[in-house]
Write an enzyme that holds these catalytic residues in place. Sequence first.
Site, short mmCIF file in Angstrom:
data_model
loop_
_atom_site.label_atom_id
_atom_site.label_comp_id
_atom_site.label_asym_id
_atom_site.label_seq_id
_atom_site.Cartn_x
_atom_site.Cartn_y
_atom_site.Cartn_z
N SER A 1 -21.09 25.39 -47.11
CA SER A 1 -21.82 25.62 -48.35
C SER A 1 -23.32 25.39 -48.20
CB SER A 1 -21.29 24.69 -49.45
OG SER A 1 -19.92 24.90 -49.68
N HIS B 1 -18.06 21.86 -56.37
CA HIS B 1 -16.93 21.52 -55.50
C HIS B 1 -16.38 20.13 -55.80
CE1 HIS B 1 -16.99 25.09 -53.03
NE2 HIS B 1 -18.30 24.98 -52.86
#
Length: 505
Positions: A355, A444
């Site tokens: 990410s 997340h």
Amino acid sequence: MAFVRSCRRLVWLTKKDNTFSFLIKSVRYSSNVYLEGPFFTRLSSQLSHTAKIRDGLGLGPDSLSALNAARNDLVHWMGLNNEEGVAPETIANNMIDYYHCLGNMESKKLFLSVIAGDLGVDHERITTKAQKFVDLHANQRSDSTLLMSGSSLRQTLTPFYGELFSHIARVEGGIKFLVDLRGDLLEILKSKQSAAPGSSTFLLSELDTRLRETLSEWFTPQLMELQHITWESPCDILEKISDYEAVHRLRHWKDLKHRVGSNRRCFIFTHKAIPREPIVVLHVALTSEPSSSIQELLDRTSQKDTDISNAIFYSISATQKGLSGVELGNFLIRRAVDHLQREFPHQLTNFVTLSPIPGFRKWVESHLRDNGVGEEVRGGDSILPEVASPTEALRIAMATTGWASQGNGPVAQAIKQPLLSLCSRYLALEKRRGNALDPVAHFHLQNGASIWRINWLGDTSLRGLERSLGLMVNYRYHLPDINSNSDSYRIHGRVNSSELVDEHL
């Protein structure tokens, strides 16, 4: 008694504050309660009371004239001048056609101002109904009388445009129209001209809140269909996936073929009301080891892994601006995990992301300005290195990009450990309103992931250097811990991180 206290506060505040910003806090109202009578008649009546609704907005003559012109156009296009009446479906289709004919954002602002102001709630009626309920309760009237009065008050608290949206949703293309409509509304609210003529910012914000809540009910995870996309999927869907990619742009059709090919998976969420339209897109790489570099992961010439044990979620894109704030991405990840476990029941043991860290560079820059040189990275509240050379190297890294291509060069070596320490602190400790400061981290972590590893020079593209000084992060979805991690973060704000991250704090 709580409802009576709310009504008393409602009456007091309606007399005190013309913006009625208390409405959301004072009473939660149902979107499924509407006044009796034909829709055509009630809509015409609602639009005929514009002067009364707008008196409290303090409009100048120019603004009032522009709004009246927009309102008259809307009435004409909807067919409300027809004395014989018009079916709700015809009104909905006419409104969609009218909006599509509006050529610029200024015209759309006027349209949305008419909807927000004229088809919102009638504040004078709210005051009257609330006072009536309080009086009935004070006079100890029967329960049935109080129930009828309370029901009437709830109807009054329901914006009329809620019913209009329901009729629009029933016609072909209506739900997609409302999604796009909210996308335009969000753009208007973010602009400097958000206080559009004819409606206060609050009324437009309340219209946005109502639309978001309505769309959240229509786009629940249970109504979303998971699709696995391959190179054999319909061309129009593949083209949209390419156009919508927001994390790692596709430069060539070969890039797309690579991302849906061998050892790669692409999943999308679709909705029956918007056929052949990806709502959320998720790209996954199947590898033997957790990836640390996005350039290596996207390299079409890299050798394919034969021993697959890791699923790397490296890109997730929401495609519809109008669905901002509607949680779907987290459910897509979970559904994708279930799909992959069925496809590889004995192979996949690790589910991680690769990410970006979009807010990291700005955060570092702000602390460089605030703290100056001569403080330590570790310990206390300071975050800058003790000696001048790493800090000077960091300033060079801020101003140039060539250092990243020389991973073992003096600049890179001087800033590596300080940056890893700063990034660990940024992701694990920095908060805003109890949530992780970084938006991707927040996404997340609330889904149940933990911060597993920070990757040095994980993204050496120009965009990666500009956003996060080349760093990327792996978030790990350890399936047995997902629910407990999510609860711990959502309720207590606790961030779960691995020893690989904690050693840099």
